[in-house]
Design a protein around this motif. Structure first.
Motif, mmCIF file in Angstrom:
data_model
loop_
_atom_site.group_PDB
_atom_site.id
_atom_site.type_symbol
_atom_site.label_atom_id
_atom_site.label_comp_id
_atom_site.label_asym_id
_atom_site.label_seq_id
_atom_site.Cartn_x
_atom_site.Cartn_y
_atom_site.Cartn_z
ATOM 1 N N ALA A 8 0.824 -1.211 0.000
ATOM 2 C CA ALA A 8 0.000 0.000 0.000
ATOM 3 C C ALA A 8 0.858 1.261 0.000
ATOM 4 C CB ALA A 8 -0.930 -0.005 1.207
ATOM 5 N N ASP A 9 0.407 2.248 -0.751
ATOM 6 C CA ASP A 9 1.114 3.517 -0.870
ATOM 7 C C ASP A 9 0.122 4.655 -0.610
ATOM 8 O OD1 ASP A 9 3.266 5.373 -1.824
ATOM 9 O OD2 ASP A 9 1.793 5.737 -3.403
ATOM 10 N N SER A 29 0.877 -3.870 -9.368
ATOM 11 C CA SER A 29 1.426 -4.693 -8.282
ATOM 12 C C SER A 29 0.440 -5.774 -7.868
ATOM 13 C CB SER A 29 1.760 -3.809 -7.076
ATOM 14 O OG SER A 29 2.718 -2.829 -7.404
ATOM 15 N N LEU A 30 -0.840 -5.412 -7.879
ATOM 16 C CA LEU A 30 -1.880 -6.371 -7.509
ATOM 17 C C LEU A 30 -1.957 -7.501 -8.535
ATOM 18 C CD1 LEU A 30 -3.845 -6.417 -5.115
ATOM 19 C CD2 LEU A 30 -5.570 -5.428 -6.618
ATOM 20 N N ARG A 31 -1.846 -7.159 -9.804
ATOM 21 C CA ARG A 31 -1.883 -8.179 -10.856
ATOM 22 C C ARG A 31 -0.646 -9.089 -10.791
ATOM 23 N NH1 ARG A 31 -5.943 -7.044 -14.458
ATOM 24 N NH2 ARG A 31 -6.704 -4.882 -14.523
ATOM 25 N N ALA A 32 0.492 -8.503 -10.459
ATOM 26 C CA ALA A 32 1.712 -9.302 -10.337
ATOM 27 C C ALA A 32 1.583 -10.300 -9.192
ATOM 28 C CB ALA A 32 2.909 -8.385 -10.112
ATOM 29 N N LEU A 33 0.994 -9.866 -8.088
ATOM 30 C CA LEU A 33 0.773 -10.764 -6.952
ATOM 31 C C LEU A 33 -0.188 -11.883 -7.339
ATOM 32 C CD1 LEU A 33 1.031 -11.564 -3.996
ATOM 33 C CD2 LEU A 33 -0.683 -9.811 -3.437
ATOM 34 N N ALA A 34 -1.257 -11.526 -8.060
ATOM 35 C CA ALA A 34 -2.231 -12.538 -8.493
ATOM 36 C C ALA A 34 -1.595 -13.547 -9.439
ATOM 37 C CB ALA A 34 -3.414 -11.852 -9.180
ATOM 38 N N LYS A 35 -0.712 -13.089 -10.294
ATOM 39 C CA LYS A 35 -0.018 -13.982 -11.227
ATOM 40 C C LYS A 35 0.833 -14.986 -10.472
ATOM 41 C CE LYS A 35 2.893 -13.907 -15.374
ATOM 42 N NZ LYS A 35 3.628 -13.035 -16.344
ATOM 43 N N ARG A 36 1.443 -14.544 -9.390
ATOM 44 C CA ARG A 36 2.265 -15.440 -8.592
ATOM 45 C C ARG A 36 1.409 -16.449 -7.818
ATOM 46 N NH1 ARG A 36 4.465 -12.384 -4.203
ATOM 47 N NH2 ARG A 36 3.339 -13.683 -2.732
ATOM 48 N N LEU A 37 0.279 -15.982 -7.308
ATOM 49 C CA LEU A 37 -0.597 -16.854 -6.521
ATOM 50 C C LEU A 37 -1.337 -17.861 -7.398
ATOM 51 C CD1 LEU A 37 -2.158 -14.188 -4.134
ATOM 52 C CD2 LEU A 37 -0.560 -16.002 -3.484
ATOM 53 N N LYS A 38 -1.654 -17.463 -8.644
ATOM 54 C CA LYS A 38 -2.442 -18.273 -9.573
ATOM 55 C C LYS A 38 -3.851 -18.483 -9.010
ATOM 56 C CE LYS A 38 1.697 -20.404 -11.497
ATOM 57 N NZ LYS A 38 2.406 -21.650 -11.807
ATOM 58 N N HIS A 46 -11.766 -16.356 1.144
ATOM 59 C CA HIS A 46 -11.274 -15.776 2.397
ATOM 60 C C HIS A 46 -10.932 -14.296 2.204
ATOM 61 C CE1 HIS A 46 -11.347 -19.354 4.795
ATOM 62 N NE2 HIS A 46 -10.511 -20.021 4.003
ATOM 63 N N LEU A 47 -10.308 -13.967 1.078
ATOM 64 C CA LEU A 47 -9.967 -12.574 0.803
ATOM 65 C C LEU A 47 -11.227 -11.719 0.714
ATOM 66 C CD1 LEU A 47 -7.190 -13.097 -1.908
ATOM 67 C CD2 LEU A 47 -6.853 -12.037 0.339
ATOM 68 N N TRP A 48 -12.241 -12.238 0.028
ATOM 69 C CA TRP A 48 -13.483 -11.489 -0.099
ATOM 70 C C TRP A 48 -14.134 -11.265 1.262
ATOM 71 C CZ3 TRP A 48 -15.299 -9.144 -4.457
ATOM 72 C CH2 TRP A 48 -16.553 -8.550 -4.353
ATOM 73 N N ALA A 49 -14.055 -12.261 2.121
ATOM 74 C CA ALA A 49 -14.705 -12.186 3.439
ATOM 75 C C ALA A 49 -14.064 -11.157 4.363
ATOM 76 C CB ALA A 49 -14.691 -13.557 4.104
ATOM 77 N N THR A 50 -12.850 -10.695 4.049
ATOM 78 C CA THR A 50 -12.198 -9.699 4.905
ATOM 79 C C THR A 50 -12.896 -8.349 4.827
ATOM 80 O OG1 THR A 50 -10.687 -8.917 3.177
ATOM 81 C CG2 THR A 50 -9.954 -10.791 4.514
ATOM 82 N N ASP A 51 -13.634 -8.117 3.750
ATOM 83 C CA ASP A 51 -14.305 -6.853 3.498
ATOM 84 C C ASP A 51 -13.318 -5.700 3.310
ATOM 85 O OD1 ASP A 51 -16.807 -5.779 2.944
ATOM 86 O OD2 ASP A 51 -16.959 -4.819 4.899
ATOM 87 N N ASP A 52 -12.084 -6.041 2.950
ATOM 88 C CA ASP A 52 -11.063 -5.052 2.622
ATOM 89 C C ASP A 52 -11.047 -4.870 1.108
ATOM 90 O OD1 ASP A 52 -8.332 -3.634 3.420
ATOM 91 O OD2 ASP A 52 -7.916 -4.914 1.687
ATOM 92 N N THR A 53 -11.067 -3.632 0.641
ATOM 93 C CA THR A 53 -11.176 -3.369 -0.794
ATOM 94 C C THR A 53 -10.045 -4.011 -1.587
ATOM 95 O OG1 THR A 53 -12.403 -1.310 -0.507
ATOM 96 C CG2 THR A 53 -11.184 -1.568 -2.563
ATOM 97 N N THR A 54 -8.804 -3.853 -1.137
ATOM 98 C CA THR A 54 -7.677 -4.427 -1.875
ATOM 99 C C THR A 54 -7.777 -5.942 -1.913
ATOM 100 O OG1 THR A 54 -6.325 -2.586 -1.057
ATOM 101 C CG2 THR A 54 -5.168 -4.414 -2.095
ATOM 102 N N ALA A 55 -8.168 -6.540 -0.800
ATOM 103 C CA ALA A 55 -8.324 -7.994 -0.745
ATOM 104 C C ALA A 55 -9.427 -8.461 -1.687
ATOM 105 C CB ALA A 55 -8.622 -8.435 0.688
ATOM 106 N N LYS A 56 -10.508 -7.699 -1.771
ATOM 107 C CA LYS A 56 -11.599 -8.059 -2.680
ATOM 108 C C LYS A 56 -11.133 -8.005 -4.137
ATOM 109 C CE LYS A 56 -15.627 -6.655 0.091
ATOM 110 N NZ LYS A 56 -16.472 -7.848 -0.026
ATOM 111 N N LEU A 57 -10.345 -6.977 -4.467
ATOM 112 C CA LEU A 57 -9.823 -6.882 -5.826
ATOM 113 C C LEU A 57 -8.945 -8.086 -6.153
ATOM 114 C CD1 LEU A 57 -8.877 -3.081 -5.966
ATOM 115 C CD2 LEU A 57 -10.745 -4.193 -7.191
#
Length: 217
Positions: A8-9, A29-38, A46-57
């Motif tokens: 986060a910045d 950066s978010l897309r790069a992380l998703a590419k690594r996670l697959k 679980h990410l969606w359930a956090t109700d955090d915007t970045t996690a939902k994306l």
């Protein structure tokens, strides 16, 4: 979540907040992380359930769209209240779901304009890719009657649908252009140099011109 916090910045968040979003991670950066996670469906849930915007994306990038049930997607859409989460959920998840058509019909009739906007986004997709069975004249009737006074996000998607009808279906082009001209929706929308205005008559004319140029080539 710790990694998302590190990415986060504050300046990125400040820019995004001007557009109604509240995340501070650059989308690259978010897309790069998703590419690594697959693809990881349970992680996505679980990410969606956090109700955090970045996690939902991130969840929309690592999920398996066809694994979500109809009611699950409906609940997710109603929980997606920031523009970017709403946009990515519709485009990256719902459009790839076997429940997309059923949800399109239900959402277009929803009294919540944010939910209805998702239905119109799906309708614009069908107009462009699978128009069979759609009442295009009827859609133009609704747009003509309701777009002018619709809330911003719903108005944007109805205008998108109007433009798509004009671009993809020559027999309705003149009427789509006329509706756009008379209603004047997004006529003065600020557009960067080199970009096409979202004002429907301009948008339709430019995209048709490009199609004609390709045909000539």
């Amino acid at each position: 979540m710790a990694e998302l916090t590190e990415l986060a910045d504050p300046k990125t968040r400040e820019v995004n907040e001007k557009h109604g979003d509240d995340h501070g991670v650059r989308l690259g950066s978010l897309r790069a992380l998703a590419k690594r996670l697959k693809t990881q469906q349970e992680l996505a849930r679980h990410l969606w359930a956090t109700d955090d915007t970045t996690a939902k994306l991130l969840a929309t990038l690592v999920c398996r769209p066809k694994a979500f049930g109809r009611d699950e997607l409906d609940a997710m859409l109603r929980a997606a209240r920031t523009p970017k989460v709403h946009d990515w959920l519709v485009n990256y998840v719902v459009k790839k779901s076997p429940h997309a058509e059923e949800l399109r019909v239900a959402w277009c009739a929803d009294p919540d304009p944010v939910v209805a906007s998702a239905g119109w986004a799906l309708t614009a997709e069908r107009v462009a890719k699978k128009p069979g069975g759609l009442d295009l004249a009827g859609l133009l009737d609704v747009i003509e009657a309701e777009m002018k006074d619709a809330p911003d996000r719903l108005q944007w998607e109805m205008n998108h649908c109007l433009a798509r009808i004009g671009i993809e279906h020559a027999e309705y082009r003149a009427r789509a252009m006329d509706i756009g001209e008379r209603l004047g929706v997004l006529r003065d929308y600020p557009t960067s140099p080199g970009c096409t205005s979202p004002f429907a008559p301009v948008w339709i004319s430019e995209m048709v011109r490009r199609q004609d140029d390709k045909t000539v080539d």
